[in-house]
Design an enzyme around this catalytic site. Sequence first.
Site, short mmCIF file in Angstrom:
data_model
loop_
_atom_site.label_atom_id
_atom_site.label_comp_id
_atom_site.label_asym_id
_atom_site.label_seq_id
_atom_site.Cartn_x
_atom_site.Cartn_y
_atom_site.Cartn_z
N ASP A 286 -8.37 -9.61 1.18
CA ASP A 286 -8.86 -8.78 2.28
C ASP A 286 -10.28 -9.17 2.71
OD1 ASP A 286 -6.66 -7.34 2.99
OD2 ASP A 286 -7.19 -5.53 1.87
N THR B 20 -3.48 0.91 -3.12
CA THR B 20 -2.79 -0.36 -2.88
C THR B 20 -3.04 -1.38 -3.97
OG1 THR B 20 -2.48 -2.10 -1.22
CG2 THR B 20 -4.72 -1.36 -1.54
N THR C 223 0.84 -1.13 0.00
CA THR C 223 0.00 0.00 0.00
C THR C 223 0.91 1.23 0.00
OG1 THR C 223 -1.66 -1.30 1.15
CG2 THR C 223 -1.74 1.09 1.51
N1 GLY Z 1 -4.91 -4.16 1.46
C1 GLY Z 1 -4.73 -3.61 2.72
C2 GLY Z 1 -5.90 -2.84 3.19
O1 GLY Z 1 -6.67 -2.37 2.36
O2 GLY Z 1 -6.10 -2.70 4.36
#
Ligand code: GLY
Length: 570
Positions: A424, A400, A382
Amino acid sequence: MGGLIATLTTIVTVGCDAPTRQLAPLETGDRGMVVSADPLASEAGVEMLRKGGNAIDAAVATTFAISVVEPFSAGIGGGGFLLAGFPDPAREDYQIQALDFRERAPKAASRDMYLDENGEVIERASLDGHLAAGVPGTVAGLFTVHKYYGQLPWETVVAPAIQLAETGFPVSEYFVRSLERRRDVITANPAARAIFTRDGQMYEPGEILIQADLADTLKTIAADPRSFYTGEIATAIAADMAENGGLITLADLEAYTPIWRNPLCGNFRQFQICAMPPPSSGGVHLLQILNLIEPYDLKSWGRQDPDTLHLLAESMRIAYADRAEYLGDPDFVAVPVRSLVSGGYADIRRSQIDRERATPSDEIPPAARDILNRHIWESPETSHLTVVDGDRNVVSLTFTVNGGFGAGVVAAGTGILLNNEMDDFSVAPGVPNLYGLVGGEANAIAPRKTPLSSMTPAIVTEGDRLIMAAGSPGGSTIITTVLQTVLNVLEFDMTVAEAVSEPRIHHQWLPDRLLVDSTTPPATVEALRRRGHEIVKRDGWGNVNAIVVTPDGQLQGAADPRRDGAAVGF
Ligand code: GLY
């Protein structure tokens, strides 16, 4: 349990002297400031300010540039969140806007798509390869915010990124290390291998990386950003997906829309803190933790005092317990945001904190829904970049591709590295993701749903005065990293350079361990251990990029000394 803490490589023996922490350089400016994870990207943004552009123009140019020079962390194959603030002197206020351009699950995605016929999680299926990718949102997000607020022509703000892709840039040590970690998946994908290796050989730090396909793609986007979703780029992505077992179709790309959301704002002392609402968990838990600690005079205790760190750790534990149960895409599940950030709820949870002893996480369950219902708020890898312009318009943007080099695959012919944001989601109840975060029903996979995020771009104001803006990468640690950066300035009166450099801690409920920066004083670490914390020492994490406005109106910026970023002011 896998995830962030289990994959730590740098464990420092307790009892040794702590390594010396680095202090970020402090950059100043009056007419504008850009702080991002890469000096070339910060320069791209400042170039827009010099041309007469505003903070939005600079943020869009910086974001595109990061997509070229930091493909391991963020890019046009991923998504993110933007918070923009505009001073409103007539109302003695700041108008804050929040744009969600995060990836969405493809229409063909399903709840059990990463489970085998026995219901077992297929290892790395949500992390490597085409099936791991969500529908990218970065281009749509940047185009949308630029259309509303940008001043320079669209082609102008895309131009620096095209040049960086076309003429190349020297890869950093961090870039090469990140590439090494993803060597297997990248060399297995012919399009990624052709770009990120020299016929299978890793790049050395300092070698120039040229991305010709990406330059062509960016030129197409400069001419018509919709081509990413309905034109030749969309066709290329969909064809590559169909050939490689991915789910993203032309219809998914056509259906993609960024979403303007109401920013989530709350108060801490005399300040207003605004951050992203769900589908980020960042805003909810940033405000929840601030509520939990607000009654205490942390400043008199001291920033690295065990009392301060223990209170922070126990508050983080509570917040992440609630995150696992309640947070998800608000367009699909009811998220009790107002309750979670309410003062009444914080009072109940605060009373569960033992100020002397760490409470094991299995004794800190998420709040029962009826408790939350009784406390409805009476009256809501990110990259981060922060930009402020001469009019004190501000952008705080985190975006990210999720894990290092995302899914490790490039859509053939486009140069676009695809995200692995599907990880996620909770691939199954209680199964930890890349960051060791667990989740349940609220964050289960569903078609077109948005995976829960921890990204926490934040803006702090006092009336119509901008105080600071900050954000960070770091998966699950983002929320606690931003929290401590904000506290370092608001509560501990640090300069922005000190605030981004200061050692941090992190607790995320499960696994039940307290991460401490390896530069934390050994006596403090021992005191925390005596209170019952299981300590994991680690070289610093996060990569905060922050700007503070001093009381006399000067801009001060700093990039986290833990990585390669740069603050550029003018
Ligand atoms: N991919 C990490 C976040 O969005 O928290």
